[in-house]
Design a protein around this motif. Structure first.
Motif, short mmCIF file in Angstrom:
data_model
loop_
_atom_site.label_atom_id
_atom_site.label_comp_id
_atom_site.label_asym_id
_atom_site.label_seq_id
_atom_site.Cartn_x
_atom_site.Cartn_y
_atom_site.Cartn_z
N GLU A 13 13.34 -14.13 -8.62
CA GLU A 13 11.93 -14.38 -8.29
C GLU A 13 11.80 -15.59 -7.37
O GLU A 13 11.04 -15.58 -6.41
CB GLU A 13 11.10 -14.57 -9.55
CG GLU A 13 11.00 -13.37 -10.44
CD GLU A 13 10.20 -12.22 -9.85
OE1 GLU A 13 9.52 -12.40 -8.82
OE2 GLU A 13 10.26 -11.12 -10.43
N ASP A 40 5.20 -11.84 -9.05
CA ASP A 40 4.92 -11.66 -10.48
C ASP A 40 5.77 -12.63 -11.29
O ASP A 40 5.83 -12.53 -12.51
CB ASP A 40 5.12 -10.22 -10.92
CG ASP A 40 6.54 -9.71 -10.75
OD1 ASP A 40 7.39 -10.45 -10.19
OD2 ASP A 40 6.82 -8.58 -11.16
N SER A 92 0.11 -9.14 -11.02
CA SER A 92 0.78 -8.29 -12.00
C SER A 92 1.92 -7.54 -11.31
O SER A 92 1.80 -7.13 -10.15
CB SER A 92 -0.24 -7.30 -12.56
OG SER A 92 0.42 -6.27 -13.26
N GLY A 93 3.02 -7.38 -12.00
CA GLY A 93 4.18 -6.70 -11.43
C GLY A 93 3.91 -5.26 -11.02
O GLY A 93 4.59 -4.71 -10.19
N HIS A 94 2.91 -4.64 -11.60
CA HIS A 94 2.60 -3.25 -11.27
C HIS A 94 1.25 -3.14 -10.59
O HIS A 94 0.56 -2.14 -10.72
CB HIS A 94 2.63 -2.39 -12.54
CG HIS A 94 3.97 -2.42 -13.20
ND1 HIS A 94 5.05 -1.74 -12.70
CD2 HIS A 94 4.41 -3.07 -14.30
CE1 HIS A 94 6.09 -1.96 -13.46
NE2 HIS A 94 5.73 -2.77 -14.44
N SER A 95 0.90 -4.16 -9.84
CA SER A 95 -0.41 -4.17 -9.19
C SER A 95 -0.41 -3.22 -8.00
O SER A 95 0.63 -2.84 -7.48
CB SER A 95 -0.76 -5.59 -8.77
OG SER A 95 -0.58 -5.78 -7.42
N LYS A 96 -1.56 -2.87 -7.57
CA LYS A 96 -1.72 -1.96 -6.43
C LYS A 96 -1.99 -2.75 -5.13
O LYS A 96 -2.56 -2.23 -4.20
CB LYS A 96 -2.87 -0.98 -6.68
CG LYS A 96 -2.67 -0.10 -7.88
CD LYS A 96 -1.51 0.85 -7.66
CE LYS A 96 -1.35 1.76 -8.86
NZ LYS A 96 -0.07 2.37 -8.94
N ASN A 100 3.04 -4.26 -2.08
CA ASN A 100 3.81 -4.55 -3.28
C ASN A 100 4.90 -3.49 -3.53
O ASN A 100 6.03 -3.83 -3.86
CB ASN A 100 2.89 -4.67 -4.50
CG ASN A 100 3.60 -5.24 -5.70
OD1 ASN A 100 4.36 -6.20 -5.59
ND2 ASN A 100 3.36 -4.65 -6.85
N GLU A 101 4.55 -2.22 -3.33
CA GLU A 101 5.53 -1.16 -3.55
C GLU A 101 6.65 -1.24 -2.51
O GLU A 101 7.82 -1.03 -2.84
CB GLU A 101 4.85 0.20 -3.52
CG GLU A 101 3.99 0.43 -4.76
CD GLU A 101 3.28 1.77 -4.76
OE1 GLU A 101 3.72 2.68 -4.04
OE2 GLU A 101 2.29 1.89 -5.48
N ASP A 104 8.92 -4.01 -3.56
CA ASP A 104 9.76 -3.57 -4.67
C ASP A 104 10.90 -2.69 -4.18
O ASP A 104 12.04 -2.81 -4.64
CB ASP A 104 8.94 -2.81 -5.71
CG ASP A 104 8.07 -3.72 -6.57
OD1 ASP A 104 8.32 -4.95 -6.55
OD2 ASP A 104 7.17 -3.22 -7.25
N LYS A 108 14.93 -3.43 -4.55
CA LYS A 108 15.88 -2.48 -5.15
C LYS A 108 17.06 -2.22 -4.21
O LYS A 108 18.20 -2.12 -4.65
CB LYS A 108 15.17 -1.18 -5.51
CG LYS A 108 14.30 -1.34 -6.73
CD LYS A 108 13.55 -0.08 -7.07
CE LYS A 108 12.62 -0.38 -8.25
NZ LYS A 108 11.69 0.66 -8.50
#
Length: 126
Positions: A13, A40, A92-96, A100-101, A104, A108
């Motif tokens: 992070e 996040d 939030s780690g799963h925010s829209k 953000n995607e 991520d 990965k």
């Protein structure tokens, strides 16, 4: 960074914020719009406010130095001080949140071994 058994999520992070500051420093837009690095990593943000030494202090210093350098470059590019807000914000780690995607997906790829060329990384990560 390397394999997961040798590094922590906290380090990952922190490195993502260092990379955000590096990219911001290299690509500060000409319009005087606010700029934010979203993460996040709440524990990393909390560590930035602490004054006393703690584990991974070198990462905290790299983040603060990177943000200061981004502000200095902004000032140079505009011929004097600007009121541009450059911040690090928690999400939030799963925010829209837009991007953000994609971020991520890039994380990965990096975790799977896809690396950036060394010349494109901040000196602390080379």
């Amino acid at each position: 960074l390397g394999i997961i058994s040798e590094h922590t999520t906290y380090e990952a992070e922190a490195v993502s914020i260092i990379m955000g500051a590096w990219l911001l420093k290299r690509n500060i837009p000409i319009p005087i719009d606010p700029s934010s690095i979203l993460t996040d990593g709440k524990s990393v943000i909390q560590a930035l406010d602490k004054k006393k030494p703690a584990p991974a202090q070198y990462l905290r210093k790299a983040i603060l130095d990177g943000m200061a350098q981004a502000r200095a470059i902004d000032t140079q590019r505009h011929g004097g001080p600007t009121n541009r807000e450059i911040t690090i914000r928690w999400i939030s780690g799963h925010s829209k949140v837009k991007g953000n995607e994609a971020a991520d997906a890039e994380a990965k790829k990096a975790a799977a071994g896809s690396n950036s060329p060394l010349f494109s990384l901040p000196p602390i990560l080379r």
